[in-house]
Design an enzyme around this catalytic site. Structure first.
Site, short mmCIF file in Angstrom:
data_model
loop_
_atom_site.label_atom_id
_atom_site.label_comp_id
_atom_site.label_asym_id
_atom_site.label_seq_id
_atom_site.Cartn_x
_atom_site.Cartn_y
_atom_site.Cartn_z
N ASP A 1 -0.66 -7.58 1.42
CA ASP A 1 0.24 -6.25 1.60
C ASP A 1 1.71 -6.04 1.85
OD1 ASP A 1 0.37 -3.28 1.72
OD2 ASP A 1 -0.63 -3.12 3.61
N SER B 1 4.14 2.90 8.11
CA SER B 1 3.51 1.95 7.01
C SER B 1 4.80 1.32 6.47
CB SER B 1 2.61 2.29 5.91
OG SER B 1 1.39 2.53 6.30
N HIS C 1 0.73 -1.22 -0.02
CA HIS C 1 -0.02 -0.02 -0.05
C HIS C 1 0.86 1.30 0.04
CE1 HIS C 1 0.31 -0.04 4.50
NE2 HIS C 1 0.16 1.15 4.28
#
Ligand code: NAG
Length: 218
Positions: free
Chosen positions: A128, A174, A82
């Protein structure tokens, strides 16, 4: 402490994947004050030094920190898929800096290839995981090193203490690593912003992707 790199300890309640709610990676602009880092930016975190997490890297979009990642060999970085969902996967817009806790330092590498997992979906957030090939090859040694990955399908027992590392810019963690027993067992995927108590943070379970990693970097 004049660093901007922080770590938080969490108790692992079990890794999970799959519910919706992906947060786009913000590409936040770094300012000198942020890089001075007087407060820990990961909630509950503590400051670390260069070399404490030698495989940790900063992924940059147009020069601004956007995600964390891990060095898995001299040419490959492991991160979340992502991280390129918002701004696209045009390699030339990205770079990787290694070897410094400061976002304005470290050795910068160009990105040659971005391989998002084929089945990654922003809607499910499944799979992901992404691999980035960099150039020139990363010089290992000193404060730069390779992450230990778990074995294929290796389980992480519930209740273990885990360590998540990042710069703590809300979404900027992230793609960064979650370590248990010095193994990079997770990749920061999504969660409620600002570490809201009672909500989990979700990590990609690296042990499920060992074959995919090996095939992609072959
Ligand atoms: C992607 O999903 C399809 C359908 O579920 C599956 O057959 C395939 O193996 C998956 N690809 C990878 C790389 O996991």
């Amino acid at each position: 402490m004049k660093d901007s790199f922080f770590v938080v300890l969490v108790t692992l309640l079990g890794l999970s994947l799959g519910a919706p709610g992906l947060h786009h990676p913000w590409h936040l602009r770094t300012s000198p004050e942020w890089n001075q880092g007087k407060e820990p930016y990961i909630v509950g975190g503590v400051a670390v030094n260069d070399g404490d997490f030698p495989s940790m890297v900063s992924l940059k979009y147009e020069g601004f920190h956007t995600c964390g990642g891990s060095i898995i060999n001299q040419e490959w970085i492991l991160t979340a898929a992502h991280c390129t969902a918002l701004n696209g996967a045009d390699e030339s817009a990205y770079s990787v800096s290694v070897g410094s806790i400061r976002l304005d330092q470290g050795t910068v590498h160009q990105v040659l290839e971005i391989h998002e997992h084929q089945n990654f979906s922003q809607y499910t957030t499944l799979d992901d995981i992404s691999l980035w090939k960099v150039t020139p090859p990363i010089q290992l040694g000193g404060v730069v090193g390779i992450a230990n990955l778990p074995a294929k399908n290796e389980e992480t027992p519930a209740g273990k203490q885990a360590t998540v590392v990042g710069w703590g810019y809300i979404y900027g963690d992230s793609g960064g690593p979650l370590y248990v027993d010095n193994k990079n067992v997770g990749i920061v995927s999504w969660g409620q912003p600002c570490a809201i108590k009672g909500y989990p943070t979700v990590y990609t379970r690296v042990a499920e992707y060992i074959d995919w990693i090996q095939e992609t970097i072959r």
